[in-house]
Design a protein around this motif. Structure first.
Motif, PDB file in Angstrom:
ATOM      1  N   UNK A   1       0.908  -1.323  -0.071  1.00 57.10           N
ATOM      2  CA  UNK A   1      -0.019   0.020  -0.014  1.00 57.10           C
ATOM      3  C   UNK A   1       1.046   1.309  -0.176  1.00 57.10           C
ATOM      4  N   UNK A   2       0.809   2.123  -1.017  1.00 55.67           N
ATOM      5  CA  UNK A   2       1.441   3.429  -1.082  1.00 55.67           C
ATOM      6  C   UNK A   2       0.363   4.703  -0.364  1.00 55.67           C
ATOM      7  N   UNK A   3       0.710   4.940   0.604  1.00 58.73           N
ATOM      8  CA  UNK A   3      -0.336   6.144   1.257  1.00 58.73           C
ATOM      9  C   UNK A   3       0.631   7.584   1.139  1.00 58.73           C
ATOM     10  N   UNK A   4       0.131   8.418   0.177  1.00 61.26           N
ATOM     11  CA  UNK A   4       0.964   9.699   0.151  1.00 61.26           C
ATOM     12  C   UNK A   4       0.711  10.741   1.456  1.00 61.26           C
ATOM     13  N   UNK A   5       1.737  11.303   1.594  1.00 59.83           N
ATOM     14  CA  UNK A   5       2.011  12.270   2.514  1.00 59.83           C
ATOM     15  C   UNK A   5       1.687  11.797   4.088  1.00 59.83           C
ATOM     16  N   UNK A   6       2.047  10.615   4.280  1.00 56.77           N
ATOM     17  CA  UNK A   6       1.644   9.569   5.499  1.00 56.77           C
ATOM     18  C   UNK A   6       2.836   9.896   6.503  1.00 56.77           C
ATOM     19  N   UNK A   7       3.371  10.948   6.834  1.00 54.94           N
ATOM     20  CA  UNK A   7       4.658  10.878   8.032  1.00 54.94           C
ATOM     21  C   UNK A   7       3.862  11.155   9.110  1.00 54.94           C
ATOM     22  N   UNK A   8       2.395  11.686   9.143  1.00 54.14           N
ATOM     23  CA  UNK A   8       1.845  11.961  10.304  1.00 54.14           C
ATOM     24  C   UNK A   8       0.363  12.280   9.818  1.00 54.14           C
ATOM     25  N   UNK A   9      -0.438  12.578  10.746  1.00 57.27           N
ATOM     26  CA  UNK A   9      -1.919  12.861  10.506  1.00 57.27           C
ATOM     27  C   UNK A   9      -2.814  11.613  10.025  1.00 57.27           C
ATOM     28  N   UNK A  10      -3.710  11.890   9.072  1.00 57.08           N
ATOM     29  CA  UNK A  10      -4.643  11.135   8.737  1.00 57.08           C
ATOM     30  C   UNK A  10      -4.094  10.079   7.844  1.00 57.08           C
ATOM     31  N   UNK A  11      -2.996  10.264   7.049  1.00 56.00           N
ATOM     32  CA  UNK A  11      -2.138   9.283   6.251  1.00 56.00           C
ATOM     33  C   UNK A  11      -1.474   8.274   7.319  1.00 56.00           C
ATOM     34  N   UNK A  12      -0.904   8.750   8.169  1.00 52.81           N
ATOM     35  CA  UNK A  12      -0.101   7.946   9.091  1.00 52.81           C
ATOM     36  C   UNK A  12      -1.302   6.898   9.785  1.00 52.81           C
ATOM     37  N   UNK A  13      -2.300   7.266  10.309  1.00 50.18           N
ATOM     38  CA  UNK A  13      -3.439   6.569  10.871  1.00 50.18           C
ATOM     39  C   UNK A  13      -3.813   5.327   9.878  1.00 50.18           C
ATOM     40  N   UNK A  14      -4.156   5.835   8.529  1.00 51.63           N
ATOM     41  CA  UNK A  14      -4.496   4.898   7.798  1.00 51.63           C
ATOM     42  C   UNK A  14      -3.504   3.750   7.437  1.00 51.63           C
ATOM     43  N   UNK A  15      -2.273   4.061   7.357  1.00 54.33           N
ATOM     44  CA  UNK A  15      -1.084   3.376   7.096  1.00 54.33           C
ATOM     45  C   UNK A  15      -0.951   2.326   8.090  1.00 54.33           C
ATOM     46  N   UNK A  16      -1.217   2.836   9.286  1.00 56.94           N
ATOM     47  CA  UNK A  16      -1.030   1.991  10.511  1.00 56.94           C
ATOM     48  C   UNK A  16      -2.117   0.942  10.525  1.00 56.94           C
ATOM     49  N   UNK A  17      -3.401   1.399  10.021  1.00 57.43           N
ATOM     50  CA  UNK A  17      -4.459   0.344  10.070  1.00 57.43           C
ATOM     51  C   UNK A  17      -4.274  -0.524   9.119  1.00 57.43           C
ATOM     52  N   UNK A  18      -3.700  -0.179   7.996  1.00 58.25           N
ATOM     53  CA  UNK A  18      -3.548  -1.144   6.747  1.00 58.25           C
ATOM     54  C   UNK A  18      -2.331  -2.123   7.250  1.00 58.25           C
ATOM     55  N   UNK A  19      -1.239  -1.642   7.817  1.00 57.96           N
ATOM     56  CA  UNK A  19      -0.360  -2.476   8.299  1.00 57.96           C
ATOM     57  C   UNK A  19      -0.891  -3.505   9.304  1.00 57.96           C
ATOM     58  N   UNK A  20      -1.618  -3.063  10.035  1.00 56.89           N
ATOM     59  CA  UNK A  20      -2.460  -4.153  11.298  1.00 56.89           C
ATOM     60  C   UNK A  20      -3.232  -5.163  10.235  1.00 56.89           C
ATOM     61  N   UNK A  21      -3.761  -4.864   9.195  1.00 60.83           N
ATOM     62  CA  UNK A  21      -4.471  -5.786   8.261  1.00 60.83           C
ATOM     63  C   UNK A  21      -3.372  -6.510   7.758  1.00 60.83           C
TER      64      UNK A  21
END
Ligand code: NAP
Ligand code: GCO
Length: 268
Positions: free
Chosen positions: A13-33
């Motif tokens: 999964x490539x999440x743009x602008x995901x160093x923090x904020x919403x992008x980071x939270x989405x990436x974290x959830x996807x990593x958990x999955x």
């Protein structure tokens, strides 16, 4: 239905602008999955900061410098990710900015900058990943839209124009590439407590809530600001096989704002 359909094991999964904020939270959830996370940001220091946050969260993420408005850089990023991590199955167009300036005071250059990052950026990034997705037999694109994909408000003309456009780009990608098993959907976050909205929540010198903060609470049936983590479940769903027949949809995750007229005066 199999609960495994909600998993993202083996997906990149490539999440743009995901160093923090919403992008980071989405990436974290996807990593958990189960997904492998790749993210980008515009400066190396932000990527380094993001990498430290992912490490702290126990996520083995891959961070790259890339400006989403730069077509050549986007193509280079996608090629590099394919080589170093693997082909991209999921793209989340999250990177975005806002300028809160009354329209008559906004320059055309400022308007263009917001539209460039918030609308041209997702076009450029999607264009960079779609050929690979077609080759692989499918993929998922999630565009981070906004309340402003539906509503206007004073001072955000460029942002509303861009996010309204992003809603339609979402439907168009779904229309144009659905036959290749590519699902393109949007998430429309309500008012979420991140650095982007920090100025709207700053307490007053007398300690009272910011008037905009109170205004949002009165507009939100949930009676709270959203947390970036509120976007995790919806994003995982839209990235997973569980949503394979959901295409061109905008999922508003707003605590009910779009359903509500706002808190009525007492006793009416
Ligand atoms: P944020 O905290 O400001 O994070 C946005 C990220 O995008 C930052 O890391 C930013 O880097 C990066 N970025 C900006 N321009 C970029 C570019 N040209 N190329 C690559 N990365 C770039 O924002 P957020 O609140 O998490 O919002 C994320 C997304 O959700 C945005 O699209 C926003 O419009 C949308 N959204 C937010 C809310 C909300 O209430 N917070 C609600 C609805 C929608 P810098 O730090 O260098 O700017
Ligand atoms: C604003 C806010 C919004 C939110 C969000 C709402 O100034 O009105 O920043 O634009 O960030 O996009 O969904």
């Amino acid at each position: 239905m199999d609960m495994k359909d909600f998993r993202l094991d083996g997906k990149v999964a490539l999440v743009t602008g995901a160093s923090y904020g919403i992008g980071f939270a989405i990436a974290k959830a996807m990593a958990g999955a189960g997904a492998t996370i790749v993210f980008n940001d515009i400066r190396q220091e932000l990527v380094d900061k993001g990498m430290a946050s992912y490490q702290e969260a126990g996520i083995d993420a891959h961070g790259y410098v890339c400006d989403v408005t730069d077509e050549a850089a986007a193509a280079e990023l996608v090629a590099k990710v394919k080589e170093e991590v693997g082909p991209i199955h999921i793209l989340v167009n999250n990177a975005g900015i806002i300028m809160r300036i009354p329209m008559l005071e906004m320059s055309a250059a400022q308007f263009r900058k917001v539209v460039d990052i918030d609308l041209n950026g997702p076009f450029i990034m999607s264009k960079a990943v779609i050929p690979g997705m077609i080759e692989q037999g499918g993929g998922k694109i999630i565009n981070i839209c906004s309340m402003m994909s539906e509503l206007g408000r004073e001072t955000v003309s460029a942002y509303a124009a861009a996010k309204g456009g992003l809603k339609m780009l979402t439907k168009n990608i779904a229309s144009e590439y659905g036959e290749y098993n590519i699902q393109c959907n949007g998430i429309g976050p309500g008012y979420i407590a991140t650095p982007q909205t920090a100025p709207l929540r700053e307490p007053q010198p007398d300690g009272k809530r910011h008037p905009f903060d109170s205004f949002i609470l009165a507009k939100t049936p949930a009676n709270r600001w959203g947390e970036a983590e509120d976007l995790g479940g919806p994003a995982v769903f839209l990235a997973s096989p569980a949503s394979d027949f959901v295409n061109g949809h905008i999922l508003y995750v707003d605590g009910g704002i779009l359903a509500y007229i706002g808190k009525q005066p007492a006793g009416e």
